[in-house]
Write an enzyme that holds these catalytic residues in place. Structure first.
Site, PDB file in Angstrom:
ATOM      1  N   SER A  47       0.834  -1.203   0.000  1.00 32.45           N
ATOM      2  CA  SER A  47       0.000   0.000   0.000  1.00 32.45           C
ATOM      3  C   SER A  47       0.866   1.249   0.000  1.00 32.45           C
ATOM      4  CB  SER A  47      -0.912   0.013   1.235  1.00 32.45           C
ATOM      5  OG  SER A  47      -1.590   1.258   1.354  1.00 32.45           O
TER       6      SER A  47
ATOM      7  N   TYR B  97      -1.417   0.406  10.338  1.00 34.17           N
ATOM      8  CA  TYR B  97      -1.556  -0.205   9.013  1.00 34.17           C
ATOM      9  C   TYR B  97      -0.349   0.144   8.149  1.00 34.17           C
ATOM     10  CZ  TYR B  97      -3.649  -1.179   4.414  1.00 34.17           C
ATOM     11  OH  TYR B  97      -3.907  -1.671   3.151  1.00 34.17           O
TER      12      TYR B  97
END
Length: 245
Positions: free
Chosen positions: A138, A151
């Site tokens: 990501s 995250y």
């Protein structure tokens, strides 16, 4: 026709990518933790033209099952051209700030589980002498932000792990590809406000499919996120730490 292994096929991006493989008539070994969704997707892919379709139910955090699942996949397919690791969760940042147990669970899912899978997958592909490891990381891993640094830390760790793995395997015949999507409209992000920076799982899947053909090392999807993250990485820390991101 190729042989593809997909871990986390019930994720929107992985399912959309699997559909593109199915149109090519590829053989698929699909892994997910939700047996009902897994079988629905498998049946759909068969209708769309996939060759042989195998399934297995595995939880990403069940580390002791990871080696066996790849052995089963190689037994079923005989060889594997592509291993796509696509599972993940979007942690509640506030919950992770309040509870280390919650933080550890999320980091195990998004970080350590991926590293475990990659370790076993890499060894299998090196023995085979060919194949591609493709992992969905990501843009969140490019720089820590207060809104999602748990995250981001997990994804950043995965990206660095992949970088080292790519270096290690560069002469082995095994290709390693890191995929860094930006904002994607999926069930996992349904509560977020959307704007022009958001895209669909289908567009990300198309980008993954094309990048696999070109054997890209690192691909930002959509492409403009490479520019956005380059700018964000250039912001000096004394300024960045004051931004509400």
């Amino acid at each position: 026709m190729a042989n593809r292994f997909i871990f986390g096929v019930t994720s929107s991006i992985a399912e959309a990518t699997a559909r593109l493989f199915a149109v090519d008539g590829d053989n698929l070994f699909l892994v997910a933790r939700d047996q009902v969704k897994l079988h629905i997707i498998a049946d759909d892919l068969r209708v769309r033209g996939a060759g042989k379709v195998f399934t297995a139910v595995v939880d990403a955090r069940a580390f002791d099952t990871h080696r066996q699942i790849f052995e089963d996949a190689f037994t079923a397919l005989e060889s594997i051209d592509t291993i796509l690791i696509a599972h993940g969760t979007l942690p509640d940042q506030k919950s992770c700030e309040a509870s280390f147990d919650e933080l550890r669970k999320e980091f195990e899912t998004n970080g350590l589980a991926v590293m475990s899978l990659l370790t076993h997958a890499a060894n299998q592909l090196v023995q085979q002498g060919s194949g591609t490891l493709c992992v969905i990381s990501s843009v969140a891993g490019d720089r820590g932000r207060q809104s999602n640094y748990v995250y981001g830390a997990a994804k950043g760790a995965v990206s660095i792990f992949l970088q080292g793995l790519r270096n290690r395997l560069s002469s082995s015949g095994v290709h390693v590809m890191t995929v860094k999507p930006g904002f994607v409209d999926t069930p996992m992000t349904r509560d977020f406000d959307k704007n022009m920076l958001w895209t669909t799982p289908e567009k990300i899947a198309s980008g993954i499919y094309n990048a696999l053909q070109k054997k890209k090392d690192i691909v930002y999807l959509p492409w403009f996120w490479a520019l956005i993250m380059w700018i964000i990485r250039l912001i000096p820390e004394p300024i960045f730490k004051r931004l509400r991101l």
